[in-house]
Design a protein around this motif. Structure first.
Motif, mmCIF file in Angstrom:
data_model
loop_
_atom_site.group_PDB
_atom_site.id
_atom_site.type_symbol
_atom_site.label_atom_id
_atom_site.label_comp_id
_atom_site.label_asym_id
_atom_site.label_seq_id
_atom_site.Cartn_x
_atom_site.Cartn_y
_atom_site.Cartn_z
ATOM 1 N N UNK A 161 -15.674 14.925 83.301
ATOM 2 C CA UNK A 161 -16.223 15.484 84.530
ATOM 3 C C UNK A 161 -15.974 14.565 85.731
ATOM 4 N N UNK A 162 -16.152 13.269 85.527
ATOM 5 C CA UNK A 162 -15.933 12.314 86.617
ATOM 6 C C UNK A 162 -14.472 12.334 87.068
ATOM 7 N N UNK A 163 -13.559 12.403 86.079
ATOM 8 C CA UNK A 163 -12.149 12.449 86.449
ATOM 9 C C UNK A 163 -11.815 13.763 87.140
ATOM 10 N N UNK A 164 -12.398 14.858 86.639
ATOM 11 C CA UNK A 164 -12.168 16.148 87.291
ATOM 12 C C UNK A 164 -12.598 16.130 88.741
ATOM 13 N N UNK A 174 -5.513 22.117 90.047
ATOM 14 C CA UNK A 174 -5.299 22.710 88.731
ATOM 15 C C UNK A 174 -5.661 21.729 87.620
ATOM 16 N N UNK A 175 -5.253 20.497 87.812
ATOM 17 C CA UNK A 175 -5.576 19.464 86.830
ATOM 18 C C UNK A 175 -7.087 19.219 86.791
ATOM 19 N N UNK A 176 -7.725 19.266 87.945
ATOM 20 C CA UNK A 176 -9.175 19.086 88.011
ATOM 21 C C UNK A 176 -9.883 20.169 87.213
ATOM 22 N N UNK A 177 -9.424 21.394 87.352
ATOM 23 C CA UNK A 177 -10.040 22.502 86.618
ATOM 24 C C UNK A 177 -9.936 22.294 85.111
ATOM 25 N N UNK A 178 -8.793 21.788 84.664
ATOM 26 C CA UNK A 178 -8.592 21.544 83.228
ATOM 27 C C UNK A 178 -9.624 20.564 82.692
ATOM 28 N N UNK A 179 -9.826 19.457 83.425
ATOM 29 C CA UNK A 179 -10.741 18.426 82.917
ATOM 30 C C UNK A 179 -12.205 18.828 83.059
ATOM 31 N N UNK A 196 -23.801 19.986 87.034
ATOM 32 C CA UNK A 196 -22.897 19.157 87.834
ATOM 33 C C UNK A 196 -21.498 19.768 87.875
ATOM 34 N N UNK A 197 -21.027 20.258 86.726
ATOM 35 C CA UNK A 197 -19.689 20.857 86.659
ATOM 36 C C UNK A 197 -19.642 22.150 87.474
ATOM 37 N N UNK A 198 -20.716 22.924 87.443
ATOM 38 C CA UNK A 198 -20.750 24.162 88.227
ATOM 39 C C UNK A 198 -20.617 23.868 89.722
ATOM 40 N N UNK A 199 -21.253 22.775 90.172
ATOM 41 C CA UNK A 199 -21.117 22.387 91.582
ATOM 42 C C UNK A 199 -19.674 21.985 91.897
ATOM 43 N N UNK A 200 -19.034 21.324 90.922
ATOM 44 C CA UNK A 200 -17.630 20.942 91.114
ATOM 45 C C UNK A 200 -16.737 22.183 91.182
#
Length: 208
Positions: A161-164, A174-179, A196-200
């Motif tokens: 999640x942090x890397x995303x 696109x890469x962010x979505x994958x992670x 947290x991921x939903x906010x991202x």
């Protein structure tokens, strides 16, 4: 850099022993050391990469003396006794034929716990230094080794999640979505992580 890259950099096969890793690093580090190659930037870069690979491998490969500690202590205690009775031999025989799924010897559990927390400290350092590929490789290796540990699985999900989130800032959407999806898949029942991921994901949608 993943674990496979680390082994390749050191000229080793995957799964090489602690002693092999140490010997190969010493040999190559001496060859590419900046003091020996003062005006060679390629040698300097190679030395840095070798050192990073070596440090990463040391966090997931135990020294042989630790992994052999249990067997050594058993064999040593056996030599110290003048004669063993039939009853005394029975537990040792059972230990050799232990089936998968049976409890691990206490000292092996202790070694794995030490490895776990040592790796956690290294993981936190990588994340703080924004060395995300190294952090992911480290967390994945620990998760493979301790696959039943829910805490380790949570660490891996948080690292994804942090890397995303960092990839969103770098516009690698696109890469962010994958992670981010990997984070949810790795620890699907973690409500805090899920929020947290939903906010991202909302940030991603706004950028798109």
């Amino acid at each position: 850099m993943d674990l496979g890259d680390c082994y390749r950099l050191l000229g080793l096969r995957s799964g090489a022993s602690f002693a092999e890793i140490k010997a190969s690093y010493r040999r190559l580090a001496q060859q590419y050391h900046p003091d020996i190659n003062p005006d060679d930037n390629r040698a300097k870069d190679k030395f840095i990469a070798l050192t990073e690979a070596y440090k990463l491998l040391l966090t997931v490969v135990l020294p042989q003396e630790e992994t052999a500690a249990h067997s050594n202590s058993v064999s040593t205690s056996g030599r110290d006794r003048p004669k063993a009775t039939h009853r005394e031999k029975t537990p040792a025989t059972k230990a050799k034929t232990q089936q998968p799924g049976t409890p691990k010897p206490p000292n092996l559990v202790e070694i794995e716990q030490r490895l776990k927390w040592k790796t956690y400290e290294q993981l936190q350092q990588f994340l703080q230094e924004r060395r995300f590929p190294q952090a992911i490789a480290l967390a994945e290796a620990l998760s493979d080794r301790l696959s039943g540990d829910a805490e380790v699985r949570q660490w891996l999900a948080v690292a994804y999640q942090i890397w995303g989130r960092a990839l969103i800032s770098e516009n690698q959407l696109l890469k962010a979505r994958i992670y981010l999806k990997k984070a949810l898949k790795t620890d699907p029942h973690n409500k805090t992580l899920w929020n947290a991921v939903q906010r991202d994901f909302e940030r991603l949608e706004q950028i798109f």
